[in-house]
Motif scaffolding. Sequence first.
Motif, PDB file in Angstrom:
ATOM      1  N   ARG A  39       4.573 -11.156   4.004  1.00 43.99           N
ATOM      2  CA  ARG A  39       4.163  -9.904   3.355  1.00 43.99           C
ATOM      3  C   ARG A  39       3.726  -8.864   4.397  1.00 43.99           C
ATOM      4  O   ARG A  39       3.936  -7.679   4.223  1.00 43.99           O
ATOM      5  N   TYR A  40       3.095  -9.362   5.453  1.00 45.02           N
ATOM      6  CA  TYR A  40       2.576  -8.426   6.449  1.00 45.02           C
ATOM      7  C   TYR A  40       3.443  -8.431   7.709  1.00 45.02           C
ATOM      8  O   TYR A  40       2.983  -8.709   8.819  1.00 45.02           O
ATOM      9  N   VAL A  75      -0.875 -11.397  -5.077  1.00 45.11           N
ATOM     10  CA  VAL A  75       0.245 -10.998  -4.203  1.00 45.11           C
ATOM     11  C   VAL A  75       1.605 -11.429  -4.756  1.00 45.11           C
ATOM     12  O   VAL A  75       2.606 -10.777  -4.475  1.00 45.11           O
ATOM     13  N   THR A  76       1.644 -12.502  -5.544  1.00 39.39           N
ATOM     14  CA  THR A  76       2.970 -12.928  -6.022  1.00 39.39           C
ATOM     15  C   THR A  76       3.382 -12.194  -7.298  1.00 39.39           C
ATOM     16  O   THR A  76       4.571 -12.021  -7.548  1.00 39.39           O
ATOM     17  N   SER A  78       1.100  -2.149   0.919  1.00 44.49           N
ATOM     18  CA  SER A  78       0.911  -3.612   0.830  1.00 44.49           C
ATOM     19  C   SER A  78      -0.558  -4.024   0.980  1.00 44.49           C
ATOM     20  O   SER A  78      -0.897  -5.199   0.829  1.00 44.49           O
TER      21      SER A  78
END
Length: 472
Positions: free
Chosen positions: A29-30, A152-153, A106
Amino acid sequence: MSDVTIHTTEELEKQNEYTELLKDILYFRYNNSQPKALVRTYGCQQNVADSEKLKGMLEKMGCALTEDTEEADMIFFNTCAVREHAEDRVFGNVGALKRLKQKKPSLLIGLCGCMMEQEHIAARIYKSFPYVGLVFGTHVIHRFPELIYHAVTTGKRFVERGTDDGKIYEGIPIHRDGSFKGWLPIMYGCDNFCTYCIVPYVRGRERSRRPSVVLDEARQMISAGYKEITLLGQNVNSYGKGLDEQTSFAGLLQSVSDMEGDFWVRFMTSHPKDASAGLIDVIADNSKICSHLHLPFQSGSDRILKRMNRSYDTARYLEIVNYAKSRIPDLSLTSDVIVGFPGETYEDFQKTLDLIREVEFTSLFTFIYSPRVGTPAAKMDDPIPYEEKSKWFSELLKVQEEIAAKRCMSMVGKTYRVLIEEQAKNGILNARTQNNIIVELQGSPDMVGNFAYAEVTEAKNWILRGRLIDKP
Ligand code: SAH
Ligand code: SF4
Ligand code: F3S
């Protein structure tokens, strides 16, 4: 085994599975790099200790910790609800995060802690700050990995609060902020329901950790080189209630101080209604237990103490204080006091000043009464305007300043064992005595984290200056 305690079994195994999954999920993600997480703490040491758990769990998810909001990929504010001012600071600081979220979509922003356990606050956050992705209360911090995973999902906003199951989850990883001073929670929650206070509503029912668990953690800290351990609870003197084993706070304190090693033990907070002569004796008889007693009295008026539901009067307070003074030479007494409780008159307030003059506290944490939604005091008549309460407050500060200055003056010329805590920006070392007073010293920065001896040479109001000496 007591039924309040759950060890690293099913629930934490489930969380470990989420943690494992998050290692990859967060990394991707990052931008295929180590995610950076920031945890900012508001409020008391209970929150500081909870934040150390949040940080411990974040590290297990593969995150690096940061203090810098600009570089953080995830930001968590662990909030305090005890007074309006504490809440306002959080609202202001959350507002300032909007810009960061716009710059970095994000970014995951999460709010947790005591404020979030109040329904009206959680609702306000949800409505006013759409960029906050996760809201959770004090009772679910053991499920932090699962909550992040869902946030996050799914990309959906999550609120998880109001679920006090009365249990203690042991085995959560901890990232301790300090390497030689550490917090050790011995109990959670509060059952006292002082009429002004929100804590019992946001922290749930009082429950004690088992003595064996507390002692194991103390032992680990000592072998890891901790020089000062502070035992934490909202009312440490009622430690042990509800546990199967026969135990008391005085007994626990004795057991910690009996452990091998060169370290100090502190504790907070003591409630005067449960502070026993036995506790004072344990402090007096054990040199590792610091000669400092934080014993909040809140008001010097018996009428107001009754309305506060504090369950003691000033005579009882003075009885325990006088016994402590007689048993512990060099005892430092500190306290919390509230000015302007609903219905408090100037005469009541004068009784607070009388008590302050009589006890001669080293320092005071002073608060103007702040109404908390849902507490009994918030519904009481409160005719004194805030400006008037502020004047009383200044009057109190003046009285205390003189006492503190006198107290510090009385230490000049004496020698104390101190723990050197930090090097200040100006190069001076800040050290602390057992009775919780800071002494400024000249010395080498590699002494930080060690005990030393200092002779006090000068007192400036409530700051002491001194010089390092060899063991007297
Ligand atoms: N458990 C501790 C205190 C926890 S809260 C004890 O009983 O001593 C820390 C302090 O905040 C309290 O001692 C009290 O002085 C203050 N406080 C709590 N609620 C408050 C309120 N509504 N307004 C002003 N001060 C408050
Ligand atoms: Fe609040 Fe009273 Fe409990 Fe302290 S003892 S946390 S002041 S309710
Ligand atoms: Fe604040 Fe919660 Fe502590 S309300 S004072 S952080 S227990």
